[in-house]
Design a protein around this motif. Structure first.
Motif, PDB file in Angstrom:
ATOM      1  N   VAL A 107       1.025  -1.364  -0.321  1.00  0.00           N
ATOM      2  CA  VAL A 107       0.497  -0.058  -0.134  1.00  0.00           C
ATOM      3  C   VAL A 107       0.747   1.272   0.325  1.00  0.00           C
ATOM      4  O   VAL A 107       1.553   1.527   1.171  1.00  0.00           O
ATOM      5  N   GLY A 108       0.643   1.778  -1.161  1.00  0.00           N
ATOM      6  CA  GLY A 108       1.247   3.250  -1.358  1.00  0.00           C
ATOM      7  C   GLY A 108       0.510   4.174  -0.597  1.00  0.00           C
ATOM      8  O   GLY A 108      -0.342   4.492  -0.143  1.00  0.00           O
ATOM      9  N   ARG A 109       1.239   5.349  -1.017  1.00  0.00           N
ATOM     10  CA  ARG A 109       0.597   6.550  -0.295  1.00  0.00           C
ATOM     11  C   ARG A 109       0.887   8.083  -0.843  1.00  0.00           C
ATOM     12  O   ARG A 109       2.396   8.083  -1.458  1.00  0.00           O
ATOM     13  N   ILE A 110       0.001   8.587  -1.768  1.00  0.00           N
ATOM     14  CA  ILE A 110       0.523   9.846  -2.348  1.00  0.00           C
ATOM     15  C   ILE A 110      -0.665  11.136  -1.909  1.00  0.00           C
ATOM     16  O   ILE A 110      -1.334  11.015  -2.156  1.00  0.00           O
ATOM     17  N   ILE A 111       0.051  11.559  -1.789  1.00  0.00           N
ATOM     18  CA  ILE A 111      -0.382  13.513  -1.772  1.00  0.00           C
ATOM     19  C   ILE A 111      -0.078  14.004  -2.781  1.00  0.00           C
ATOM     20  O   ILE A 111       0.899  14.281  -3.728  1.00  0.00           O
ATOM     21  N   GLY A 112      -1.402  14.923  -3.523  1.00  0.00           N
ATOM     22  CA  GLY A 112      -1.394  16.166  -4.229  1.00  0.00           C
ATOM     23  C   GLY A 112      -1.511  17.531  -3.702  1.00  0.00           C
ATOM     24  O   GLY A 112      -1.988  17.262  -2.878  1.00  0.00           O
ATOM     25  N   LEU A 113      -0.615  18.540  -4.664  1.00  0.00           N
ATOM     26  CA  LEU A 113      -0.540  19.790  -4.476  1.00  0.00           C
ATOM     27  C   LEU A 113      -0.853  20.720  -4.498  1.00  0.00           C
ATOM     28  O   LEU A 113      -0.314  19.852  -6.015  1.00  0.00           O
ATOM     29  N   ASP A 114      -2.136  21.785  -5.272  1.00  0.00           N
ATOM     30  CA  ASP A 114      -2.142  22.457  -5.755  1.00  0.00           C
ATOM     31  C   ASP A 114      -2.596  23.779  -5.522  1.00  0.00           C
ATOM     32  O   ASP A 114      -3.224  23.568  -4.468  1.00  0.00           O
ATOM     33  N   LEU A 115      -2.650  24.622  -6.498  1.00  0.00           N
ATOM     34  CA  LEU A 115      -3.625  26.305  -5.809  1.00  0.00           C
ATOM     35  C   LEU A 115      -4.421  26.041  -6.375  1.00  0.00           C
ATOM     36  O   LEU A 115      -5.454  26.861  -5.681  1.00  0.00           O
ATOM     37  N   GLN A 116      -4.697  25.019  -7.047  1.00  0.00           N
ATOM     38  CA  GLN A 116      -6.727  25.042  -7.455  1.00  0.00           C
ATOM     39  C   GLN A 116      -7.355  23.906  -6.878  1.00  0.00           C
ATOM     40  O   GLN A 116      -6.307  22.784  -6.409  1.00  0.00           O
ATOM     41  N   GLU A 117      -8.534  24.077  -6.661  1.00  0.00           N
ATOM     42  CA  GLU A 117      -8.970  23.048  -6.224  1.00  0.00           C
ATOM     43  C   GLU A 117      -9.465  21.374  -6.872  1.00  0.00           C
ATOM     44  O   GLU A 117      -9.196  21.539  -8.257  1.00  0.00           O
ATOM     45  N   VAL A 118      -9.018  20.440  -6.651  1.00  0.00           N
ATOM     46  CA  VAL A 118      -9.128  19.187  -7.220  1.00  0.00           C
ATOM     47  C   VAL A 118     -10.374  18.228  -7.108  1.00  0.00           C
ATOM     48  O   VAL A 118      -9.974  17.846  -6.140  1.00  0.00           O
ATOM     49  N   GLU A 119     -10.469  17.753  -8.463  1.00  0.00           N
ATOM     50  CA  GLU A 119     -11.912  16.881  -7.569  1.00  0.00           C
ATOM     51  C   GLU A 119     -10.884  15.836  -7.842  1.00  0.00           C
ATOM     52  O   GLU A 119      -9.888  14.961  -7.338  1.00  0.00           O
ATOM     53  N   PRO A 120     -11.608  14.763  -5.989  1.00  0.00           N
ATOM     54  CA  PRO A 120     -11.240  13.596  -5.311  1.00  0.00           C
ATOM     55  C   PRO A 120     -10.606  12.601  -6.683  1.00  0.00           C
ATOM     56  O   PRO A 120     -11.061  12.572  -7.276  1.00  0.00           O
ATOM     57  N   VAL A 121      -9.503  12.454  -5.899  1.00  0.00           N
ATOM     58  CA  VAL A 121      -9.281  11.162  -6.959  1.00  0.00           C
ATOM     59  C   VAL A 121      -8.758   9.900  -5.949  1.00  0.00           C
ATOM     60  O   VAL A 121      -7.863  10.299  -5.071  1.00  0.00           O
ATOM     61  N   PRO A 122     -10.137   8.738  -5.409  1.00  0.00           N
ATOM     62  CA  PRO A 122     -10.215   7.199  -5.332  1.00  0.00           C
ATOM     63  C   PRO A 122      -8.529   7.285  -4.875  1.00  0.00           C
ATOM     64  O   PRO A 122      -7.531   6.861  -5.055  1.00  0.00           O
ATOM     65  N   GLY A 123      -7.912   6.956  -3.259  1.00  0.00           N
ATOM     66  CA  GLY A 123      -6.508   6.320  -3.022  1.00  0.00           C
ATOM     67  C   GLY A 123      -5.629   7.813  -2.547  1.00  0.00           C
ATOM     68  O   GLY A 123      -4.283   7.497  -2.477  1.00  0.00           O
ATOM     69  N   ALA A 124      -5.828   9.098  -3.558  1.00  0.00           N
ATOM     70  CA  ALA A 124      -5.055   9.915  -3.111  1.00  0.00           C
ATOM     71  C   ALA A 124      -5.430  10.880  -2.432  1.00  0.00           C
ATOM     72  O   ALA A 124      -6.814  10.993  -1.621  1.00  0.00           O
ATOM     73  N   GLU A 125      -3.761  12.172  -1.726  1.00  0.00           N
ATOM     74  CA  GLU A 125      -5.038  12.904  -0.908  1.00  0.00           C
ATOM     75  C   GLU A 125      -4.292  14.062  -1.478  1.00  0.00           C
ATOM     76  O   GLU A 125      -3.388  14.300  -1.580  1.00  0.00           O
ATOM     77  N   ILE A 126      -5.669  14.997  -1.521  1.00  0.00           N
ATOM     78  CA  ILE A 126      -5.222  15.866  -2.022  1.00  0.00           C
ATOM     79  C   ILE A 126      -5.703  17.160  -1.069  1.00  0.00           C
ATOM     80  O   ILE A 126      -6.485  17.512  -0.312  1.00  0.00           O
ATOM     81  N   HIS A 127      -4.443  17.885  -1.240  1.00  0.00           N
ATOM     82  CA  HIS A 127      -4.155  19.607  -0.617  1.00  0.00           C
ATOM     83  C   HIS A 127      -4.664  21.372  -1.911  1.00  0.00           C
ATOM     84  O   HIS A 127      -3.076  20.814  -2.282  1.00  0.00           O
TER      85      HIS A 127
END
Ligand SMILES: C[S@@+](CC[C@H](N)C(=O)[O-])C[C@H]1O[C@@H](n2cnc3c(N)ncnc32)[C@H](O)[C@@H]1O
Length: 241
Positions: A107-127
């Protein structure tokens, strides 16, 4: 009285008003809307993205890079800088949560960062975060619960259409992304970033070569041949320097 000569039909297209609208491409170049639409319709990656439910053709760039360099391995902890709209996340999630070679499903872990809101991607944590914020490295380590194995960046500043300005802006983002990578990567880790050819890559290369055992530049097939973008892939992070 002699008849005046018949008026010739203008078939050259010159002197006629072009009714198409100009649009800006992702790289800030002006293009007629008809040409842009034609380019989109003829682009096999755009069609593939639509058929496969990918959020954009950019997904295939990271897919091709990972097929070649194998950094999105089962169990990897990954940071995706500039993740919107989420194409790279869609590719990474199944790869880092796949069957490992040794013991069952990793089980991996992925964090996504952006200036804009991103529609959720199951399995990723977005900030929603400007990764240039001073405490971004601490937050990333906190969210990942430790250091990262991979830092990847497809970041682009809004295109001005002026080649040198765009090059300088993207190289500034890359250099800052590399600094964040030095702070959050585990020894042996990988840094992948989009760069634009144009003169200032030398400094980044030098800095990366001091910190990684191998640094290469690649242009994956999904990267448009008329674009000056390429990707730097730095592997074997040496650790604190
Ligand atoms: C080309 S898009 C990324 C596409 C993405 N890889 C995908 O596959 O969907 C570039 C993104 O970088 C983001 N970006 C630019 N500067 C940033 C910054 N300082 N912090 C976080 N994100 C940034 C932009 O908001 C934009 O969404």
């Amino acid at each position: 009285m002699a008849k005046p000569p018949a008026k010739k039909k203008n078939t050259s297209g010159r002197g006629q008003r072009d009714l198409t609208v100009k649009v800006k491409t992702a790289r800030g170049r002006k293009m007629s809307s008809t040409l842009w639409l034609q380019r989109q319709l003829n682009d096999p990656y755009v069609q593939r993205a639509q058929n496969e439910g990918m959020r954009g053709r950019a997904a295939y760039k990271i897919m091709e890079l990972d097929d070649k360099f194998r950094f999105l391995v089962p169990g990897a902890r990954v940071v995706d800088l500039g993740c919107a709209p989420g194409g790279w996340l869609q590719v990474a999630v199944p790869r880092i949560n796949a069957l490992g070679t040794k013991s069952g499903k990793a089980v991996g872990r992925i964090i996504g960062l952006d200036l804009q809101e991103v529609e959720p991607v199951p399995g990723a944590e977005i900030h929603v975060l400007d990764f240039m914020e001073s405490d971004a490295d601490l937050l990333v380590k906190q969210w990942l619960d430790g250091p990262a194995d991979v830092v990847m960046s497809d970041m682009a500043a809004s295109a001005s259409g002026h080649k040198q300005t765009d090059h300088n802006r993207i190289m500034a983002l890359c250099e800052a992304a590399a600094e964040l990578a030095f702070d959050v990567l585990t020894p042996g880790g990988t840094f992948v970033a989009k760069v634009l050819a144009g003169g200032a890559e030398g400094d980044l290369q030098k800095r990366l070569k001091q910190n990684f055992t191998k640094v290469v530049n690649v242009k994956p097939p999904a990267s448009r041949s008329d674009s000056s973008e390429k990707f730097v892939v730095a592997t074997g992070f040496r650790g604190e320097s």
